[in-house]
Design a protein around this motif. Structure first.
Motif, PDB file in Angstrom:
ATOM      1  N   ALA A 207       0.877  -1.248   0.050  1.00 57.92           N
ATOM      2  CA  ALA A 207       0.061   0.048  -0.081  1.00 57.92           C
ATOM      3  C   ALA A 207       0.865   1.263  -0.047  1.00 57.92           C
ATOM      4  CB  ALA A 207      -0.689   0.022   1.237  1.00 57.92           C
ATOM      5  N   TRP A 208       1.830   1.275   0.925  1.00 59.51           N
ATOM      6  CA  TRP A 208       2.894   2.339   0.861  1.00 59.51           C
ATOM      7  C   TRP A 208       3.397   2.538  -0.530  1.00 59.51           C
ATOM      8  CZ3 TRP A 208       8.632   1.812   1.968  1.00 59.51           C
ATOM      9  CH2 TRP A 208       8.986   3.190   2.180  1.00 59.51           C
ATOM     10  N   VAL A 209       4.058   1.569  -1.243  1.00 58.93           N
ATOM     11  CA  VAL A 209       4.659   1.686  -2.616  1.00 58.93           C
ATOM     12  C   VAL A 209       3.651   2.249  -3.333  1.00 58.93           C
ATOM     13  CG1 VAL A 209       5.375   0.257  -4.352  1.00 58.93           C
ATOM     14  CG2 VAL A 209       6.429  -0.289  -2.111  1.00 58.93           C
ATOM     15  N   MET A 210       2.515   1.954  -3.421  1.00 61.19           N
ATOM     16  CA  MET A 210       1.393   2.577  -4.325  1.00 61.19           C
ATOM     17  C   MET A 210       0.739   3.984  -3.806  1.00 61.19           C
ATOM     18  SD  MET A 210      -0.384  -1.121  -4.724  1.00 61.19           S
ATOM     19  CE  MET A 210      -1.951  -0.571  -5.337  1.00 61.19           C
ATOM     20  N   LYS A 212      -1.119   4.596  -1.259  1.00 63.77           N
ATOM     21  CA  LYS A 212      -2.445   4.554  -0.947  1.00 63.77           C
ATOM     22  C   LYS A 212      -2.710   4.198   0.639  1.00 63.77           C
ATOM     23  CE  LYS A 212      -4.228   3.070  -5.472  1.00 63.77           C
ATOM     24  NZ  LYS A 212      -4.928   1.920  -6.322  1.00 63.77           N
ATOM     25  N   ASP A 213      -1.469   4.190   1.284  1.00 68.29           N
ATOM     26  CA  ASP A 213      -1.525   3.894   2.713  1.00 68.29           C
ATOM     27  C   ASP A 213      -2.197   4.932   3.288  1.00 68.29           C
ATOM     28  OD1 ASP A 213       0.828   5.383   2.171  1.00 68.29           O
ATOM     29  OD2 ASP A 213       1.401   5.040   3.873  1.00 68.29           O
ATOM     30  N   ASN A 214      -2.916   4.377   4.398  1.00 68.69           N
ATOM     31  CA  ASN A 214      -3.599   5.593   5.336  1.00 68.69           C
ATOM     32  C   ASN A 214      -3.541   5.069   7.015  1.00 68.69           C
ATOM     33  OD1 ASN A 214      -5.517   3.697   6.010  1.00 68.69           O
ATOM     34  ND2 ASN A 214      -6.832   4.399   4.448  1.00 68.69           N
ATOM     35  N   LYS A 215      -3.742   5.960   7.642  1.00 61.26           N
ATOM     36  CA  LYS A 215      -3.744   5.499   9.281  1.00 61.26           C
ATOM     37  C   LYS A 215      -4.132   4.092  10.013  1.00 61.26           C
ATOM     38  CE  LYS A 215      -2.751   9.770  11.371  1.00 61.26           C
ATOM     39  NZ  LYS A 215      -2.992  10.731  12.406  1.00 61.26           N
ATOM     40  N   ASP A 216      -5.331   3.964   9.175  1.00 62.22           N
ATOM     41  CA  ASP A 216      -6.072   2.651   9.318  1.00 62.22           C
ATOM     42  C   ASP A 216      -5.207   1.190   8.923  1.00 62.22           C
ATOM     43  OD1 ASP A 216      -8.742   3.066  10.410  1.00 62.22           O
ATOM     44  OD2 ASP A 216      -9.071   4.256   8.748  1.00 62.22           O
ATOM     45  N   MET A 217      -4.648   1.492   7.790  1.00 62.54           N
ATOM     46  CA  MET A 217      -3.754   0.292   7.375  1.00 62.54           C
ATOM     47  C   MET A 217      -2.398   0.259   8.157  1.00 62.54           C
ATOM     48  SD  MET A 217      -3.839   0.993   3.214  1.00 62.54           S
ATOM     49  CE  MET A 217      -5.375   0.962   2.247  1.00 62.54           C
ATOM     50  N   LEU A 218      -1.939   1.344   8.620  1.00 60.10           N
ATOM     51  CA  LEU A 218      -0.786   1.515   9.489  1.00 60.10           C
ATOM     52  C   LEU A 218      -1.135   0.663  10.737  1.00 60.10           C
ATOM     53  CD1 LEU A 218       2.059   2.035  10.003  1.00 60.10           C
ATOM     54  CD2 LEU A 218       1.544   4.644  10.530  1.00 60.10           C
ATOM     55  N   TRP A 219      -2.328   0.990  11.280  1.00 58.24           N
ATOM     56  CA  TRP A 219      -2.709   0.330  12.646  1.00 58.24           C
ATOM     57  C   TRP A 219      -2.860  -1.013  12.585  1.00 58.24           C
ATOM     58  CZ3 TRP A 219      -2.302   0.808  17.320  1.00 58.24           C
ATOM     59  CH2 TRP A 219      -2.958   0.347  18.265  1.00 58.24           C
ATOM     60  N   TRP A 220      -3.397  -1.526  11.431  1.00 61.49           N
ATOM     61  CA  TRP A 220      -3.601  -2.961  11.159  1.00 61.49           C
ATOM     62  C   TRP A 220      -2.339  -3.659  11.042  1.00 61.49           C
ATOM     63  CZ3 TRP A 220      -7.752  -1.403   6.974  1.00 61.49           C
ATOM     64  CH2 TRP A 220      -8.780  -1.225   7.568  1.00 61.49           C
ATOM     65  N   ALA A 221      -1.237  -2.853  10.474  1.00 58.43           N
ATOM     66  CA  ALA A 221       0.293  -3.577  10.273  1.00 58.43           C
ATOM     67  C   ALA A 221       0.845  -3.553  11.691  1.00 58.43           C
ATOM     68  CB  ALA A 221       0.922  -2.718   9.280  1.00 58.43           C
ATOM     69  N   ILE A 222       0.507  -2.665  12.650  1.00 63.38           N
ATOM     70  CA  ILE A 222       0.849  -2.435  13.990  1.00 63.38           C
ATOM     71  C   ILE A 222       0.301  -3.819  14.617  1.00 63.38           C
ATOM     72  CG2 ILE A 222       0.930  -1.513  16.103  1.00 63.38           C
ATOM     73  CD1 ILE A 222       1.200   1.227  14.313  1.00 63.38           C
ATOM     74  N   ILE A 223      -0.929  -4.022  14.466  1.00 60.18           N
ATOM     75  CA  ILE A 223      -1.477  -4.919  15.326  1.00 60.18           C
ATOM     76  C   ILE A 223      -1.018  -6.239  15.052  1.00 60.18           C
ATOM     77  CG2 ILE A 223      -3.711  -6.269  15.585  1.00 60.18           C
ATOM     78  CD1 ILE A 223      -5.134  -3.168  15.217  1.00 60.18           C
ATOM     79  N   GLY A 224      -0.842  -6.504  13.407  1.00 59.44           N
ATOM     80  CA  GLY A 224      -0.418  -7.767  12.934  1.00 59.44           C
ATOM     81  C   GLY A 224       1.096  -8.057  13.589  1.00 59.44           C
ATOM     82  N   LEU A 225       2.082  -7.180  13.813  1.00 62.76           N
ATOM     83  CA  LEU A 225       3.312  -7.393  14.142  1.00 62.76           C
ATOM     84  C   LEU A 225       3.237  -7.654  15.822  1.00 62.76           C
ATOM     85  CD1 LEU A 225       6.343  -7.362  14.627  1.00 62.76           C
ATOM     86  CD2 LEU A 225       6.197  -4.791  14.548  1.00 62.76           C
ATOM     87  N   THR A 226       2.220  -7.031  16.329  1.00 63.77           N
ATOM     88  CA  THR A 226       2.050  -7.051  17.865  1.00 63.77           C
ATOM     89  C   THR A 226       1.593  -8.534  18.166  1.00 63.77           C
ATOM     90  OG1 THR A 226       1.411  -4.664  18.162  1.00 63.77           O
ATOM     91  CG2 THR A 226       1.037  -6.228  19.839  1.00 63.77           C
ATOM     92  N   ASP A 227       0.711  -8.899  17.304  1.00 67.13           N
ATOM     93  CA  ASP A 227       0.135 -10.233  17.292  1.00 67.13           C
ATOM     94  C   ASP A 227       1.293 -11.234  17.470  1.00 67.13           C
ATOM     95  OD1 ASP A 227      -1.895 -12.822  17.305  1.00 67.13           O
ATOM     96  OD2 ASP A 227      -1.128 -12.903  15.089  1.00 67.13           O
ATOM     97  N   GLN A 228       2.331 -11.139  16.599  1.00 70.45           N
ATOM     98  CA  GLN A 228       3.546 -12.181  16.361  1.00 70.45           C
ATOM     99  C   GLN A 228       4.110 -12.026  18.030  1.00 70.45           C
ATOM    100  OE1 GLN A 228       5.518 -11.028  12.786  1.00 70.45           O
ATOM    101  NE2 GLN A 228       5.336 -12.893  12.280  1.00 70.45           N
ATOM    102  N   TRP A 229       4.266 -10.856  18.301  1.00 71.89           N
ATOM    103  CA  TRP A 229       5.028 -10.740  19.725  1.00 71.89           C
ATOM    104  C   TRP A 229       4.351 -11.399  20.803  1.00 71.89           C
ATOM    105  CZ3 TRP A 229       4.126  -7.539  24.399  1.00 71.89           C
ATOM    106  CH2 TRP A 229       5.300  -7.551  25.078  1.00 71.89           C
ATOM    107  N   VAL A 230       2.835 -11.064  20.959  1.00 72.45           N
ATOM    108  CA  VAL A 230       2.086 -11.664  22.113  1.00 72.45           C
ATOM    109  C   VAL A 230       2.275 -13.094  22.005  1.00 72.45           C
ATOM    110  CG1 VAL A 230      -0.324 -11.883  22.647  1.00 72.45           C
ATOM    111  CG2 VAL A 230       0.463  -9.506  22.320  1.00 72.45           C
TER     112      VAL A 230
END
Length: 567
Positions: A207-210, A212-230
């Motif tokens: 999305a960033w390369v295109m 088209k990224d926004n804050k919602d998408m960024l927040w989902w990416a953060i949750i995805g990484l946090t899921d791996q840590w939890v």
């Protein structure tokens, strides 16, 4: 084959097509799915979303949709088995795989036509070279020397060609050596299961390369990484590195929105990076409950023991917080106490040996009222995804968990937080009963714990992520308590009842407890070998190979084989 330019080789290919989206049941996959859905929505791409819980589900979903679709996108499933062998697709079907499971199957890596891997190659993949794994068969060359020439008279003996025989023997010996070496290389490559870069981060980068990224998408990416840590899927160093990457994106978005008039509107969204407390859901609970039910503090204090309870009271006294304040909901606490609460807790934690009470994470504000940490959302979404309170279908729970990630559906998120509290309490009570009744036994090469049928909340632990969390917390609790130095470095295998009518249990293994551990899990291959050698009736249906289903009667012989194998 690995995709090098994700925009050109993936998005530009599917943007004018109909796509089937097959998504695994974990929070990182859900977040990657949300980002991809948002992109598809921008470009009006037609797609069908299908949740798949395991390999059988994946095969069924493929069979149902293969007539209508040529393009399949698989999120967090499909990379670690030979997909073409499993699904037997038509030659024009193309699979785009965005999966964190490692190791990636070598056939998927070297298939140039139908398998496209959206996987970051800066992860240390260690893939064997093509020539070490695949070889053109040369046996066809010398078959002519062996067969009799039909034109010769039958009585005439064929001339004995010593050179041809020697060459053939030499070729066979070289082939045997190559096959032995291939087996060794593949064994080393496939021995351990581990996880790579979050799928949500990979799709967010698209999305960033295109642009088209926004804050919602960024927040989902953060949750995805946090899921791996939890859920303890990645090493701490990998988490810190990826956090730094996302922090740069957060700064970019915050800087971009500074000049906008609506940056303080009632429905604005603000993401901020911070060092926050390792206390689960503490902003939506009472501080006391959160300390008791967070694995870091409960294992640090050994809360299940009388001495642990005393230590907790001393800790609260050292912070100088009145019990009345600590036991009421965080939102209702005195503002003066809340202002410097993190510093007070950190200072007292250092005195009590809890030196890592703060961790790098992100929080989000929706408007003025709702503030959530990334870990809160992970716990809430997981609790909705694996909800056992109602007998809902897996697909219904999947949709609810997906919905709670949208900021327009905060009711669902709050419901998930309530479920997560119950789940964390259940985990804590189960740990207390296991520790007090010495249910964790040393079996030689590993520790073993079996949750009996009839244990409170045992139904909750028939789900893989809930059982993984319990297993992780239980091992930490055992390591903190035991005086046996050898037992401190052992992995843990846990078994819990799955289906009483069918007489099956779920068995799961995790690597030894260690902060510096690379989180590589060898139980997937070990379980396969132990089941093979004893003819145990097992089902290896989960995308994580270290989770299997086993017939109750075969538990004894399966464990004996596992002990022999790992000794």
């Amino acid at each position: 084959m690995f995709i090098t330019d994700i925009r050109k080789e993936f998005y530009d290919v599917v943007v004018h097509q109909r796509v089937a989206l097959l998504v695994a049941p974990d929070i990182d996959a859900l977040c990657a799915c949300k980002v991809l859905q948002a992109l598809f929505h921008c470009d009006q791409v037609q797609y069908t979303l299908v949740p798949v819980t395991g390999w059988q589900d994946l095969s069924t979903a493929f069979i149902e949709h293969k007539e209508q679709y040529r393009y399949f996108v698989l999120i967090n499933c499909g990379a670690n088995i030979d997909l073409l062998e499993t699904l037997q697709p038509e030659d024009d079907t193309i699979f785009f795989i965005c999966d964190t499971h490692r190791p990636v199957d070598v056939v998927n890596v070297y298939n140039d036509t139908q398998i496209k891997l959206m996987i970051k190659q800066d992860d240390d993949l260690g893939i064997p070279t093509y020539d070490d794994i695949f070889r053109e068969d040369e046996d066809g060359e010398d078959s002519g020397n062996e067969s009799d020439d039909g034109s010769e008279p039958s009585g005439k003996r064929r001339r004995f060609d010593e050179g041809a025989v020697e060459r053939r023997i030499e070729r066979q010996r070289a082939k045997r050596e190559w096959e032995a070496r291939r087996r060794e290389i593949l064994f080393d490559y496939e021995q351990y299961e581990y996880h790579g870069t979050s799928a949500a981060m990979v799709i967010f980068e698209l999305a960033w390369v295109m642009t088209k990224d926004n804050k919602d998408m960024l927040w989902w990416a953060i949750i995805g990484l946090t899921d791996q840590w939890v859920h303890d899927r990645i090493p701490n160093m990998k988490y810190v590195t990826d956090i730094a990457t996302l922090q740069r994106h957060v700064s970019r978005h915050n800087h971009r929105n500074e000049d906008e008039e609506n940056s303080l509107s009632i429905d604005c969204m603000r993401i901020s990076f911070q060092y926050d407390l390792r206390l689960a859901l503490y902003q939506h609970w009472s501080l006391y409950e959160s300390i008791c039910n967070s694995y870091y503090t409960s294992c640090g204090f050994k809360i299940w023991s009388i001495n642990g309870q005393k230590k907790l009271q001393e800790f609260l006294a050292d912070m100088g917080l009145p019990l009345k304040q600590v036991r009421q909901k965080f939102n209702s606490m005195d503002m003066k106490i809340k202002e410097n609460l993190r510093e007070v807790i950190e200072e007292s934690s250092n005195k009590f040996g809890l030196k890592d009470i703060r961790v790098q994470t992100f929080s989000v504000h929706f408007g003025f009222k709702n503030r959530f940490l990334a870990t809160d959302v992970v716990h809430a979404a997981t609790a909705l995804l694996e909800n056992v309170e109602k007998d809902d279908k897996a697909a219904d729970n999947f949709i609810r968990a997906l919905d709670c990630l949208s900021r327009s559906n905060l009711e669902q998120l709050h419901l998930g937080i309530d479920f997560a509290k119950k789940k964390l309490k259940a985990i804590q009570q189960t740990i207390a009963s296991c520790m007090c009744t010495n249910l964790i036994l040393s079996q030689g090469p590993f520790l073993y714990c079996y949750l009996m049928e009839g244990t409170p909340d045992v139904k909750l632990f028939s789900k893989p992520m809930a059982l993984t969390l319990l297993c992780k917390y239980l091992l930490k609790a055992f390591v903190c308590t035991t005086r046996n130095k050898r037992c401190k470095v052992l992995p843990l295998v846990i078994a819990a009842p799955l289906d009483v009518e069918k007489g099956t249990v779920m068995v799961l293994g995790i690597p030894p407890e260690s902060n510096s551990s690379d989180k590589k899990n060898f139980f997937g291959r070990a379980f396969e070998k132990a089941a093979e050698s004893t003819n145990s009736r097992t089902l290896h249906d989960h995308f994580d190979t270290s989770v299997i289903e086993l017939k109750m009667e075969d538990r004894g012989k399966f464990l004996d084989a596992l002990i022999t194998l790992l000794s």
